[in-house]
Design a protein around this motif. Structure first.
Motif, short mmCIF file in Angstrom:
data_model
loop_
_atom_site.label_atom_id
_atom_site.label_comp_id
_atom_site.label_asym_id
_atom_site.label_seq_id
_atom_site.Cartn_x
_atom_site.Cartn_y
_atom_site.Cartn_z
N ALA A 38 0.68 -1.51 0.17
CA ALA A 38 -0.04 -0.17 0.20
C ALA A 38 0.70 1.60 0.14
N LEU A 39 1.88 0.92 1.14
CA LEU A 39 3.10 2.47 1.15
C LEU A 39 3.45 2.64 -0.27
N VAL A 40 3.94 2.04 -1.25
CA VAL A 40 4.68 1.56 -2.39
C VAL A 40 3.61 2.21 -3.58
N ALA A 41 2.37 1.22 -3.45
CA ALA A 41 1.67 2.39 -3.97
C ALA A 41 1.20 3.53 -4.26
N LEU A 42 0.99 3.98 -2.93
CA LEU A 42 0.63 5.00 -2.04
C LEU A 42 1.75 6.54 -3.06
N THR A 163 -0.10 4.17 7.57
CA THR A 163 -0.65 4.33 5.85
C THR A 163 -1.77 5.08 6.00
N GLY A 164 -2.59 4.98 7.16
CA GLY A 164 -4.25 5.49 7.61
C GLY A 164 -3.88 7.12 7.00
N VAL A 165 -2.47 7.35 7.72
CA VAL A 165 -2.44 9.51 7.51
C VAL A 165 -1.91 9.64 6.47
N LEU A 166 -1.09 8.55 5.66
CA LEU A 166 -0.94 8.86 4.25
C LEU A 166 -1.99 9.28 3.46
N ALA A 167 -2.33 8.28 3.69
CA ALA A 167 -3.91 7.82 2.52
C ALA A 167 -4.54 9.15 2.99
N LEU A 168 -4.83 9.73 3.66
CA LEU A 168 -5.81 11.01 4.40
C LEU A 168 -4.57 11.93 4.03
N ALA A 169 -3.75 11.72 4.36
CA ALA A 169 -2.74 13.35 3.65
C ALA A 169 -3.25 13.50 1.85
N LEU A 170 -2.56 12.45 1.13
CA LEU A 170 -2.49 11.85 0.32
C LEU A 170 -4.17 12.83 -0.59
N ASP A 171 -5.30 12.36 -0.04
CA ASP A 171 -6.50 12.67 -0.27
C ASP A 171 -6.43 14.41 -0.35
N ARG A 172 -6.37 14.92 1.02
CA ARG A 172 -6.64 16.31 1.13
C ARG A 172 -5.49 16.88 0.31
N LEU A 173 -4.22 16.43 -0.02
CA LEU A 173 -3.73 16.73 -1.17
C LEU A 173 -4.16 16.86 -2.30
N ARG A 174 -5.17 16.02 -3.20
CA ARG A 174 -5.29 16.01 -4.24
C ARG A 174 -6.18 16.69 -4.36
N ARG A 175 -7.25 17.48 -3.59
CA ARG A 175 -8.59 18.62 -3.07
C ARG A 175 -7.50 19.68 -3.18
N SER A 176 -6.74 19.96 -2.78
CA SER A 176 -5.63 21.31 -2.37
C SER A 176 -5.47 21.74 -3.54
N TRP A 254 -7.49 5.72 -1.21
CA TRP A 254 -8.08 4.99 -0.21
C TRP A 254 -7.69 3.73 -1.70
N GLY A 255 -7.95 4.27 -3.06
CA GLY A 255 -7.84 2.64 -3.63
C GLY A 255 -6.92 2.27 -4.34
N ALA A 256 -5.46 3.24 -3.69
CA ALA A 256 -4.31 1.93 -3.45
C ALA A 256 -4.25 1.17 -2.55
N VAL A 257 -4.76 1.42 -1.04
CA VAL A 257 -4.93 0.78 -0.20
C VAL A 257 -5.70 -0.59 -0.32
N LEU A 258 -7.12 -0.33 -0.64
CA LEU A 258 -7.77 -1.33 -1.35
C LEU A 258 -6.97 -1.93 -1.62
N GLY A 259 -6.72 -1.38 -3.01
CA GLY A 259 -6.25 -2.74 -4.13
C GLY A 259 -5.15 -3.42 -3.57
#
Ligand SMILES: Nc1ncnc2c1ncn2[C@@H]1O[C@H](COP(=O)(O)OP(=O)(O)OP(=O)(O)O)[C@@H](O)[C@H]1O
Ligand SMILES: Nc1ncnc2c1ncn2[C@@H]1O[C@H](COP(=O)(O)OP(=O)(O)OP(=O)(O)O)[C@@H](O)[C@H]1O
Ligand SMILES: CC(C)C[C@H](N)C(=O)O
Ligand SMILES: [Mg+2]
Ligand SMILES: [Mg+2]
Lengths: 321, 373, 262, 234, 300
Positions: A38-42, A163-176, A254-259
């Motif tokens: 998940a981390l590599v995919a993120l 991992t959770g914190v990074l996914a959340l951060a990336l989601d926020r980043l994506r929309r920023s 989160w798709g990366a984590v789910l994947g």
């Protein structure tokens, strides 16, 4: 509202996984492998999905993280966690140097060079002395913070939080605003350039950030397993890292984590004797791509919306009768 | 190692990691079959100490990121010992884990000695022959040909370079010229041209990759006809790879093998496998070493009367003089605290020669170790 | 710098592709609060000139000076100095919403340079949304006269896409705006939107270079007009002089009959 | 008899209705205009007529139902289109772009030469990639490609957008000549600039619906359009 | 002086040039298969290596396990490869692309197809390598001091023929022009009503055919195994990218450059340097030619 949904579901999913793993060492090991992927995919999510730059040296960045931990511990006597702190900047530097050398490349040209780099990096790890050569570095001590040795579950818990914190951060980043600029650079680089942000510099930053995140995956794996060798992160990892966001759904990190969870389940946890995990994964990628175009998350989103509509209709009708 | 829910005391659980679908499938598949057939026979004969042997199996596709999890899975299913038929890289990755898990692990066919070298080797065992012994045999063979200058063509994958290091150091009997080729090369003309320029008396191809070996033999056959050629242990065990060679390309090639039919133990074991595998069955060391691994484990459990990992491990280290079903008659395997490679002496090694039909014709006439037991 | 000093000037600009001299030895000036109209037949080199000024393409020769200092470097660098532009073929991120496309100019302005890019990354994680941004998007949309901020840019018609481009450029708060055919295919409403933006910039003392084939509109809006032909400047002067000039008659309205194919 | 007849046409994108039950007739020998503000649905209607966007409704060419036909078949039956935007093959040469048009119409390769003559710049740049042409040069190429052969009906979506007045005049003359030859011509545009003198009749389209059908040249059409816009705004 | 002589010894060794030619042809053919897909469908078909492998592997299996004659097995292999390519388009790429999800999804889908083909070949025909069974080979002969192996002449002839045919088909026929147009801009082609599906299908089939011929012929040198597929894919992709995607001849040049690197880097610097050498050479090369040797440049 709907933008929050994947975050809530993702955090909930991770909590459930931790509960499910409990103190079972096998399940913990599954979870660590999943979080590694998940981390590599993120990490790949930032330059690949957001910026659209096809850098394929992700095995090298994961390996950098793994070796930072292993070398620091084995040669410099660092505690493992120090290696985990050192890994991201080192990987980012490697990525930026490689990115700068390939600055003029984009698309598949970039993909070609970075893939060659990934292969050469594996060779390099096997030929250097400090990396322990082809047998790598084994027998690392357990994780310890100044005397406190977390149990395997506690280690897993920390990795889940990371991992959770990074996914959340990336989601926020994506929309920023930053995310909007980088997503625009994928489709219309000339527009971003002429608006004042150099797309090459932007890509370098994305590559560095992605490599830093991916290196954490390698560092986590080595910390948990206590060993690393040049083949630990082979070219296979790159393809998995490309597959995972698509399986989960590229609309959201989160798709990366789910994947990653799906890939690990299919390759390691499905109990069809001697079956090929690779076959299962690639077949399911095909099925998912053909049936659910926006990945599992996208499908779930549509289903959820459909469900809600259905539900409201039913309740309304129920209220009327 | 008696933690799993399936382990209720009247079975012995053996975990089997087979790469049946990944890059190691070529050798892991026959070795895995051999292991399971041997275990079936043990069960048919009443099991180990009256307990039935149960097999739990996993597949890591020789991918080191998967190996630790696959091992954990088998352990959670109650495995008392593991037989790993997969790449050395995967096992190297899991060494620390194995050390912590404290159950014995055999790699019956692995050829990479780093696996059983310290650190973290307390529970790891290999049946193969050490490369220093290979050097002894090669030196004798070169001597019999009067070869003084030998070209050494190896694939440059890190693991192979490391693997060959000991061999090269021990081959001080000749003037050795080492040439590297990329493991996934589609062509070795350049490497062979370099060898040709050096004008060696003999060539030794040193690789664990059958494709590389065949490509090298094809090219050498074409460009250096008449120069004696040698190869390492793998090719003799992979008849399917011989077919890949061009017509006559293997003629005169001399390679290491793990079996000879002058050994009656080998013939017996071959007959046993032929019962299920059919009349065309040809034995090689993948089969015999897998067979022996199960037998050694059986012996150790019976000696110690337990499946407790540490006690079982101690019992394995007591095994000495186990008469192997590979090598020359009388070849034995022994283990100890600091002996994790089983072979006793060079008699596990047989030099064989290929004929013009690219088939192993039998033992090489040039040199035979003195193993009359 | 005195008031007579130009805001932006170019001298000796040239660009050729193989044998095609798209722009040859063009010099121009643009003053603060001025709208410079750029007209000329198809293939005259107008878009290429805009590309050379904005750094979208490298000039073969020539110098550019912006508020007294030389304008060099890549497109991003020049944008950071205050240039903004639109494209003849709209360049919108079709996967993003109309609002995000409108805000792209302002967003990019906040991320100019490595330091701000890194700071923006951190800020983006900590505070992805600023309500002020939404308000800005709405303001930009009103300026150009477009609605439906949450639509996908993909669903816009070409005319609407042009308007969004103008809005995006306005959001970057440029001191020189280069518009490449903003009126092509626009309806009255769209023309009004773009005109409003031009007037706002002129009023604020900024400069506008306006490329279009709608000669009526260009001559109405521009303070000065430059006529290009085959990569060269054929005429430069006030709109009235330009319309009356023989060059204009010849080049643009084809009094030279051999130019017209039957 | 009407060359091109459209009735009950709907175009939907997802949930949005872009063309809402319109009927148009495009008689031979006349230039029919389809005017409307940006986003009114002009391009959608034109593309639906050619079969390149999904639609429901009837399309008749010389009385024959052609909805349900593939776009290629409609083209061969005499329905030619100059699409809006840059619908060229940027990495093919100018000549090859024309040849694609000729192939589609099953015309001999030599018809390309005639098309090139229409715009001298195209002949001059015939072996350049279409993608390096200026915006207007690309538009000329698209027009030249559609005007090859002898279509029965010609659909021109924003024909003159991006073209300099000189070329616009020349195209207006061409369009008039083609109509006079008996062709049915439909021009879609947000205004009548450049084509005023050649328009015979037209429709005003607002928000996917026809709000006015006007005969008698561009003047009444222009005033109907202005009235409609007033309505649309109010 | 010694260095110079050693340098000349490599460059004047005809054996090495034969290797360059043979490998270059193989890489070029794989690149040509990529090129066909790129031209006709506008995307990189990473399944090419797997298709080439599957054709060679199946052909070999038919010959050795079922006693088919080599030509017959070759025909089956080629037809099978075309079938795989067509199925890939119909069942995977087209549905995925039809959703307008863009290049990314389709790319991952063909990547997954690559691994699926590798694993299915292993599952049904075994994971072990097999001997190559080329339908055409010549008796080895000598040219001066150099030996010319049995597959050299066939692969050179096939390469020459396929490149010429491809050039003629793509540049000189209506269908070829149509295919290039569609690959260039599918949206424009759709607006114009060009027969997109047919042209794409043909381009996939052609790619399958070329990949199959390359795989079957080259496998004659040292066999084929499912493991080869990924490496072949990467090689063909590199050949095309280095060549530059601009013309039919691009993969030929790219393949030749790649083969030169593959033969002379090991000769002068040793085989263990090849991996590093390839990165360095690729970086230097792309630093000057960021879009390959032949690259069409169009404006935005
Ligand atoms: N990359 C290129 N390669 C070759 N020729 C080019 C290239 N770019 C532009 N040209 C040519 O240079 C000339 C000027 O083009 P430019 O786009 O600047 O014209 P323009 O004045 O903007 O025309 P239009 O009004 O049609 O947009 C044209 O003839 C064009 O074909
Ligand atoms: N592919 C599409 N997906 C979703 N909506 C679309 C799509 N294409 C057009 N639309 C919408 O349909 C409506 C009609 O669009 P159309 O392109 O037909 O308008 P038009 O009259 O040609 O406008 P213009 O003058 O700007 O070209 C617009 O609201 C537009 O946003
Ligand atoms: C030949 C094989 C049995 C050895 C295997 N390649 C290994 O690394 O262990
Ligand atoms: Mg222009
Ligand atoms: Mg339109």
């Amino acid at each position: 509202m709907s933008a929050r949904l994947p975050n809530v579901a993702g955090v909930l999913g991770l909590v459930l996984l931790v509960v499910w793993a409990g103190s079972d060492l096998y399940r913990s090991s599954l979870l660590v492998t999943m979080l590694t992927y998940a981390l590599v995919a993120l990490g790949m999510y930032v330059p690949f999905v957001l910026a659209g730059s096809l850098s394929l040296s992700y095995s090298a960045y994961a390996a950098t993280g793994a070796y930072a931990v292993a070398i620091g511990t084995a040669h410099a006597g660092w505690p493992l966690w120090l290696g985990m702190l050192v890994a991201p900047p080192v990987a980012a530097i490697i990525a930026v140097v490689l990115g700068a050398a390939t600055m003029r490349l984009s698309g598949f040209y970039l993909g070609a060079v970075t893939l060659l780099f990934a292969e050469a990096f594996i060779q390099l790890l096997g030929n250097l002395g400090v990396t322990g050569g082809p047998s790598g570095i084994v027998g690392l001590p357990l994780l310890s913070f100044g005397g406190w040795e977390p149990s395997p579950q506690q280690t897993v818990l920390m990795a889940v939080v990371l991992t959770g914190v990074l996914a959340l951060a990336l989601d926020r980043l994506r929309r920023s605003p930053w995310g909007v600029v980088i997503r625009a650079s994928r489709e219309v680089p000339i527009a971003v350039d002429t608006a004042g942000v150099s797309v090459s510099v932007l890509n370098l930053v994305a590559l560095g950030a992605g490599a830093a995140i991916a290196s954490l995956g390698g560092a986590l794996f080595t910390t948990y397993v206590g060993a690393v060798n040049p083949e630990t992160f082979s070219v296979n990892v790159i393809f998995l890292a490309v597959f995972m966001p698509l399986i989960g759904g590229i609309g959201n990190p989160w798709g990366a984590v789910l994947g990653a969870a799906i890939v690990v389940h299919l390759t390691l946890n499905v109990d069809s004797l001697a079956s090929s995990g690779t076959l299962l994964v690639s077949l399911s990628v095909l099925v998912i791509l053909v049936l659910f175009p926006r990945g599992v998350l996208g499908f779930a989103g549509t289903a959820a919306r459909g469900g809600t509509t259905l539900l409201t209709t039913v309740t309304k009708r129920g209220a009327r009768t | 190692g008696s933690s799993g829910d399936d382990d209720n005391g009247d079975t012995v659980v053996i975990g089997l990691v087979c790469d049946t679908t990944g890059p190691g499938a070529g050798y892991a598949t026959p070795a895995c079959t051999a292991t399971k057939e041997t275990i079936d026979q043990v069960n048919a004969d009443g099991g180990i100490d009256g307990k039935k042997v149960k097999v739990v199996q996993g597949n890591d596709e020789s991918d080191p990121t998967k190996t630790p999890t696959v091992i954990q899975k088998l352990v959670s299913q109650g495995a008392d010992a593991l037989l790993m038929l997969t790449s050395s890289a995967g096992v190297l990755q899991a060494k620390s884990l194995i050390e912590r898990t404290k159950i014995p692990v055999f790699m019956p066919v692995a050829a990479n000695p780093q696996v059983t070298e310290p650190p973290s080797n307390t529970y790891l065992y290999q049946l193969g022959t050490p490369t220093s012994d290979w050097a002894t045999v090669y030196c004798a063979a070169f001597d019999s040909l009067g070869a003084k200058k030998v070209a050494f063509l190896q694939d440059s994958s890190p693991s192979q370079v490391q693997f060959n290091k000991g061999l090269i150091d021990s081959l001080d009997c000749v003037d050795l010229d080492v040439v590297n080729g990329a493991i996934d090369a589609t062509d070795l003309s350049a490497e062979v041209a370099k060898i040709k320029n050096a004008g060696p008396d003999a060539v030794l191809v040193a690789t664990q990759n059958a494709n590389f070996d065949v490509l090298a033999q094809n090219t050498l056959h074409q460009q250096l006809p008449g120069v004696p050629r040698f190869t390492e242990l793998l090719l003799s065990s992979l008849p399917s790879a011989w077919a890949q060679a061009q017509p006559g390309a293997l003629e005169g090639l001399v390679g290491l093998a793990g079996t000879t039919d002058t050994n009656t133990r080998t013939v017996e074991v071959a007959q046993f496998f032929a019962e299920t595998e059919g009349a065309d069955f040809r034995v090689n060391n993948f089969w015999t070493q897998s067979y022996d691994a199960v037998q050694i484990l059986k012996q150790a459990i019976e000696e110690s009367g337990t499946t407790d990992g540490e006690k079982l491990n101690a019992a394995i280290q007591e095994v000495t003089g186990f008469v192997a079903s590979s090598g020359y008659p009388g070849f034995t395997l022994s283990f100890g605290d600091d002996k994790h490679l089983g072979a006793d002496g060079i008699c596990g090694l047989v030099l064989v020669e290929w004929d013009k039909d690219n088939q192993v014709a039998g033992p090489w006439s040039g040199y035979e170790p003195d193993c009359a037991a | 710098m005195t008031t007579a000093d130009p805001l932006l000037s170019g001298s000796g600009l040239s660009k050729s592709y193989g044998g095609v001299h798209a722009v040859s030895d063009v010099s121009f000036t643009l003053h603060a609060g001025e709208v410079l109209g750029l007209i000329g037949p198809n293939g005259a080199g107008k878009t290429t000139l805009v590309d050379l000024v904005t750094g979208a393409q490298d000039a073969d020769t020539g110098e550019l000076v912006l508020t007294g200092s030389p304008l060099r470097g890549g497109a991003a660098h020049r944008a950071a100095q205050g240039l903004a532009r639109t494209f003849q073929h709209p360049q919108l991120a079709l996967d993003l919403s109309v609002a995000d496309n409108l805000l792209l100019g302002a967003y990019a302005a906040r991320h100019r340079g490595l330091g701000r890019l890194l700071a923006g990354l951190v800020r983006g994680i900590l505070r992805p949304h600023a309500p002020a941004d939404r308000a800005l998007a709405e303001r930009l949309a009103t300026s150009v006269g477009i609605s439906g901020l949450d639509r996908h840019a993909r669903d816009l018609t070409l005319g609407e896409q042009r308007l969004v481009e103008v809005g995006r450029a306005l959001g970057a708060e440029p001191c020189v705006l280069l518009l490449d055919e903003p009126f092509a295919g626009a309806d009255a409403h769209g023309v009004a939107g773009t005109t409003r933006v031009i007037e706002v910039l002129r009023g604020a003392g900024h400069g506008v270079i306006l490329v279009d084939h709608n000669v009526d509109l260009v001559t109405t809006l521009a303070d000065r007009v430059m006529l290009m032909e085959r990569g060269r400047v054929a005429f430069e002067g006030s709109p009235a002089d330009c319309l009356a000039s023989p060059e204009m008659q010849r080049v643009y309205f084809g009094t030279a009959p051999e130019e017209v194919a039957s | 008899m009407t060359a091109l007849e459209i009735a009950g046409l709907f175009v939907r994108y997802g949930g949005a209705l872009a063309v809402d039950d319109i009927a148009l007739s495009v008689p031979p020998g006349q230039v029919t205009a389809l005017v409307g503000p940006n986003g009114a649905g002009k391009s959608s209607a034109v593309l639906a007529t050619c079969g390149t966007v999904r639609s429901t409704g009837e399309v008749r060419l010389d009385g024959e139902r052609v909805d349900g036909w593939s776009p290629g078949r409609r083209t061969r039956a005499g329905l030619a289109l100059v699409p809006q935007g840059r619908q060229l093959f940027s990495r093919l040469t100018v000549r090859e772009n024309l040849l694609i048009g000729a192939d589609q119409l099953r015309l001999p390769a030599r018809s390309v030469a005639a098309a090139e003559e229409r715009f001298p710049i195209l002949a001059e740049r015939r072996s350049s990639l279409a993608g390096v042409l200026s915006g207007g040069e690309q538009q000329m190429l698209a027009v030249a490609r559609a005007l090859m052969g002898r279509p029965r009906a010609l659909l021109l979506d924003e024909l003159v957008t991006g073209l300099a007045p000189l070329i616009v005049q020349q195209l207006a003359t061409t369009v008039r000549a083609l109509a006079d030859d008996g062709l049915a011509v439909l021009v879609a545009a947000p205004d009548l600039v450049g084509l005023r003198d050649v328009v015979d009749r037209g429709y005003v389209l607002v928000r996917g619906r026809v709000v006015a059908e006007v005969e008698g040249g561009h003047r009444p059409l222009q005033s109907a359009y202005e009235r409609a816009l007033g309505l649309a705004v109010g | 002086m010694v260095g110079l002589r050693a340098g000349l010894r490599g460059m004047t060794n005809p054996q090495l040039w034969i290797a360059v030619v043979e490998n270059g042809c193989f890489f070029a053919l794989l690149g040509l298969a990529f090129y066909f897909n790129l031209t006709g469908a506008g995307f990189f078909n990473f399944g090419i290596g797997a298709i080439a492998m599957a054709a060679a592997f199946t052909g070999s299996w038919l010959v050795t396990e079922h006693g088919l004659s080599r030509p017959l097995a070759g025909v089956v292999g080629v037809l099978g490869a075309i079938a795989i390519a067509v199925v890939m388009e119909l069942a995977v790429v087209r549905p995925v692309q039809a959703r307008g999800e863009g290049e990314l999804s389709a790319l991952v889908a063909v990547g997954a197809s690559l691994f699926t083909i590798i694993q299915l070949s292993g599952l049904f025909l075994g994971h072990e390598a097999r001997s190559g069974q080329p339908f055409w080979s010549t008796a080895p002969f000598s040219v001066g001091s150099a030996r010319v192996g049995s597959t050299v002449v066939p692969i050179v002839v096939i390469t020459a023929a396929l490149f010429t045919l491809s050039y003629l088909a793509l540049q000189r026929t209506r269908l070829g022009r149509l295919t290039r147009a569609i690959g260039n801009d599918t949206d424009a082609a759709r607006v114009l009503g060009l027969p997109i599906n047919t042209a794409r299908l043909l381009s996939f089939a052609a790619a399958g055919l070329i990949a199959a011929l390359a795989g079957i012929t080259f496998a004659g040198r040292s066999g084929v195994s499912p493991d080869n597929a990924l490496h072949w894919t990467i090689t063909g992709f590199l050949a095309l990218v280095i060549g530059g995607t601009g013309t039919v001849w691009a993969p030929l040049l790219g393949g030749a450059l790649l083969a030169l690197a593959n033969v002379f880097i090991p000769f002068y610097f040793g085989g263990d340097v090849l991996a590093y050498g390839l990165v360095v050479v690729a970086m230097l090369f792309f630093a000057f030619r960021p879009e390959g040797v032949f690259a069409p440049r169009v404006r935005v």
